[in-house]
Design a protein around this motif. Structure first.
Motif, PDB file in Angstrom:
ATOM      1  N   LYS A   1       0.815  -1.053  -0.137  1.00  0.00           N
ATOM      2  CA  LYS A   1      -0.068  -0.043   0.102  1.00  0.00           C
ATOM      3  C   LYS A   1       1.029   1.240  -0.063  1.00  0.00           C
ATOM      4  O   LYS A   1       1.540   1.528   1.206  1.00  0.00           O
ATOM      5  CB  LYS A   1      -0.950  -0.054   1.174  1.00  0.00           C
ATOM      6  N   VAL A   2       1.078   1.903  -1.174  1.00  0.00           N
ATOM      7  CA  VAL A   2       1.801   2.995  -1.233  1.00  0.00           C
ATOM      8  C   VAL A   2       0.967   4.261  -0.889  1.00  0.00           C
ATOM      9  O   VAL A   2       1.694   5.409  -0.059  1.00  0.00           O
ATOM     10  CB  VAL A   2       1.967   3.405  -2.657  1.00  0.00           C
ATOM     11  N   VAL A   3      -0.173   4.304  -0.831  1.00  0.00           N
ATOM     12  CA  VAL A   3      -1.001   5.737  -0.507  1.00  0.00           C
ATOM     13  C   VAL A   3      -2.301   5.007   0.523  1.00  0.00           C
ATOM     14  O   VAL A   3      -2.848   3.995  -0.207  1.00  0.00           O
ATOM     15  CB  VAL A   3      -1.484   6.398  -1.578  1.00  0.00           C
ATOM     16  N   ASP A   4      -2.286   5.176   1.772  1.00  0.00           N
ATOM     17  CA  ASP A   4      -3.099   4.535   2.449  1.00  0.00           C
ATOM     18  C   ASP A   4      -4.053   5.529   3.234  1.00  0.00           C
ATOM     19  O   ASP A   4      -3.807   6.145   4.262  1.00  0.00           O
ATOM     20  CB  ASP A   4      -2.288   3.882   3.617  1.00  0.00           C
ATOM     21  N   GLY A   5      -5.275   5.514   2.423  1.00  0.00           N
ATOM     22  CA  GLY A   5      -6.231   6.441   3.284  1.00  0.00           C
ATOM     23  C   GLY A   5      -5.908   8.139   3.407  1.00  0.00           C
ATOM     24  O   GLY A   5      -6.295   8.779   4.478  1.00  0.00           O
ATOM     25  N   VAL A   6      -5.369   8.565   2.383  1.00  0.00           N
ATOM     26  CA  VAL A   6      -4.958  10.069   2.422  1.00  0.00           C
ATOM     27  C   VAL A   6      -6.268  10.894   2.053  1.00  0.00           C
ATOM     28  O   VAL A   6      -6.916  10.697   1.193  1.00  0.00           O
ATOM     29  CB  VAL A   6      -4.034  10.392   1.437  1.00  0.00           C
ATOM     30  N   SER A   7      -6.352  11.985   3.159  1.00  0.00           N
ATOM     31  CA  SER A   7      -7.636  12.707   2.768  1.00  0.00           C
ATOM     32  C   SER A   7      -7.066  14.104   3.277  1.00  0.00           C
ATOM     33  O   SER A   7      -6.479  14.371   3.910  1.00  0.00           O
ATOM     34  CB  SER A   7      -8.780  12.529   3.905  1.00  0.00           C
ATOM     35  N   LEU A   8      -7.538  15.459   2.234  1.00  0.00           N
ATOM     36  CA  LEU A   8      -7.002  16.611   2.546  1.00  0.00           C
ATOM     37  C   LEU A   8      -8.001  17.668   1.673  1.00  0.00           C
ATOM     38  O   LEU A   8      -8.727  17.031   0.718  1.00  0.00           O
ATOM     39  CB  LEU A   8      -5.764  16.674   2.290  1.00  0.00           C
ATOM     40  N   SER A   9      -8.194  18.925   2.082  1.00  0.00           N
ATOM     41  CA  SER A   9      -8.877  19.642   1.317  1.00  0.00           C
ATOM     42  C   SER A   9      -8.244  20.904   1.273  1.00  0.00           C
ATOM     43  O   SER A   9      -7.360  21.182   1.883  1.00  0.00           O
ATOM     44  CB  SER A   9     -10.095  19.944   1.980  1.00  0.00           C
ATOM     45  N   ILE A  10      -8.256  21.724   0.078  1.00  0.00           N
ATOM     46  CA  ILE A  10      -7.504  22.991  -0.113  1.00  0.00           C
ATOM     47  C   ILE A  10      -8.520  23.872  -0.527  1.00  0.00           C
ATOM     48  O   ILE A  10      -9.261  23.604  -1.645  1.00  0.00           O
ATOM     49  CB  ILE A  10      -6.329  22.585  -1.405  1.00  0.00           C
ATOM     50  N   GLU A  11      -8.539  25.054  -0.181  1.00  0.00           N
ATOM     51  CA  GLU A  11      -9.343  26.323  -0.582  1.00  0.00           C
ATOM     52  C   GLU A  11      -8.685  26.857  -1.914  1.00  0.00           C
ATOM     53  O   GLU A  11      -7.246  26.827  -2.067  1.00  0.00           O
ATOM     54  CB  GLU A  11      -9.539  27.258   0.511  1.00  0.00           C
ATOM     55  N   ALA A  12      -9.506  27.996  -2.359  1.00  0.00           N
ATOM     56  CA  ALA A  12      -8.840  28.619  -3.582  1.00  0.00           C
ATOM     57  C   ALA A  12      -8.067  29.663  -3.247  1.00  0.00           C
ATOM     58  O   ALA A  12      -8.312  30.340  -1.879  1.00  0.00           O
ATOM     59  CB  ALA A  12     -10.085  29.459  -4.436  1.00  0.00           C
ATOM     60  N   GLY A  13      -6.983  29.741  -3.694  1.00  0.00           N
ATOM     61  CA  GLY A  13      -5.829  30.550  -3.090  1.00  0.00           C
ATOM     62  C   GLY A  13      -4.864  30.137  -2.397  1.00  0.00           C
ATOM     63  O   GLY A  13      -4.069  30.927  -1.870  1.00  0.00           O
TER      64      GLY A  13
END
Length: 362
Positions: free
Chosen positions: A19-31
């Motif tokens: 498993k190279v990526v394991d449950g990755v979560s994130l959010s990014i706003e404009a700017g």
């Protein structure tokens, strides 16, 4: 409530059963600029490729402005995601002029495309090279053209995979700052992959620290640096000194005095971790300098191993009398004591972190 410009939920990807990526979560706003920071091989670039659409996730979802663009069933093609890409090698077409490189992928009439090309080249201070070819440009100039090409289609999101690592140090800071300013002006959400903590601290509004396929800590650069989640997080940003002790009555005894270990059960082995800049050489014992404060605890006797001038500061390595262990100390300016010199050291309690000792392989 407005949806984030980019949101990824529980992305996973495996290769050959690992498993190279394991449950990755994130959010990014404009700017907003978010740096995905971590050592080589931790899954950063794979995460970027899944967002771009050139790699399919095994599970998880990707959203842009609240709209699903990819899960394990539905998939918007990469060219329709309105996501720009910048890589370390710039990926310019050698047979196309600067103008044609920037125009590549643009839609509209020839007049409209030309106007956008000229606008972007002006923005990156490359208008005079409009008819030049990539081999005629320096590395910094090629990077500016790559930025113009990536921004020309007005992407809502920019993905950047170590785009500055191929530049000379003397160019890197200036071009990095120019790039960041343009991306902010365009109100683009940026996800930057890097393995360099200094770059992440300089550029990011938020750092997502990644290790072994997972995000282990996320927050503003100041918080990630000053409130590390574990020993490895401390050491990733800078050199770290370590002292081992065993907790007794919520206290850990060291040659520098006792350290609080609230909530840690008695008998637990712990490490007190602290950075070299937070060790103080106690000149007061020689009648020089300010007297120590209570926050600096007990002084410990140590002998200089070696000292090196690093440009803005000096790095001195000491051997503690207590157990012979080595400790690094940084001192502003030039400070080069002779090997064998005996000194006394203190450490700032408020800059130390107490963690239970991790098992081998953890």
């Amino acid at each position: 409530m407005t949806a984030p410009r980019l949101e990824i939920r529980a992305l996973e990807r495996s290769f050959g059963g690992r498993k190279v990526v394991d449950g990755v979560s994130l959010s990014i706003e404009a700017g907003q600029v978010t740096c995905l920071l971590g050592p080589s091989g931790c899954g950063k670039s794979t995460t970027l490729r899944m967002i771009a659409g050139v790699e399919m996730q095994d599970s998880g979802e990707i959203y842009v402005d609240g709209s699903l663009i990819c899960d394990t069933v539905f998939r918007v093609p990469p060219e329709r995601r309105e996501i720009g890409l910048m890589f370390q090698d710039f990926a310019l077409f050698p047979h196309l002029s600067v103008a044609d490189n920037v125009a590549y992928g643009l839609r509209g009439s020839r007049t409209e495309k030309r106007a956008r090309v000229e606008e972007m080249l002006e923005r990156v201070h490359m208008a005079r090279f409009v008819d030049a070819y990539p081999h005629q440009l320096s590395g910094g100039e090629q990077q500016r053209v790559a930025l113009a090409r990536a921004l020309a289609p007005r992407p809502r999101i920019m993905l950047m995979d170590e785009p500055f690592s191929g530049l000379d140090n003397r160019l890197r800071d200036g071009i990095r700052d120019e790039t960041l300013a343009i991306l902010k002006e365009e109100d683009t959400a940026v996800l930057l992959v890097t393995h360099e903590p200094e770059e992440a601290m300089r550029m990011a509004d938020e750092i997502a620290l990644m290790r072994d396929g997972q995000i282990v800590q996320r927050g503003a650069p100041y918080n990630v640096y000053t409130r590390p989640s574990d020993q490895k997080s401390v050491a990733f940003f800078s050199d770290a000194n370590r002292l081992r002790s065993t907790v007794d009555g919520a206290l850990a005894m060291t040659p520098f005095g006792r350290f609080l270990a609230p909530g840690v059960p008695d008998g637990t082995e712990v490490e007190i971790v602290f950075r070299p800049q937070h060790v103080r050489i106690d000149f007061d014992r020689a009648g020089v300098g300010p007297a120590p404060t209570a926050a600096e605890g007990t002084a410990a006797r140590a002998e200089v191993g070696r000292a090196r001038f690093m440009g803005h500061e000096s790095l001195v390595e000491f051997r503690l009398d207590h157990d012979g262990s080595m400790m690094k100390v940084t001192v502003p300016g030039v400070f080069l004591p002779q090997p064998g010199t005996v000194m006394w050291l203190r450490i700032r309690r408020d800059k130390c972190f107490v963690f239970p000792v991790e098992e081998e392989g953890a």
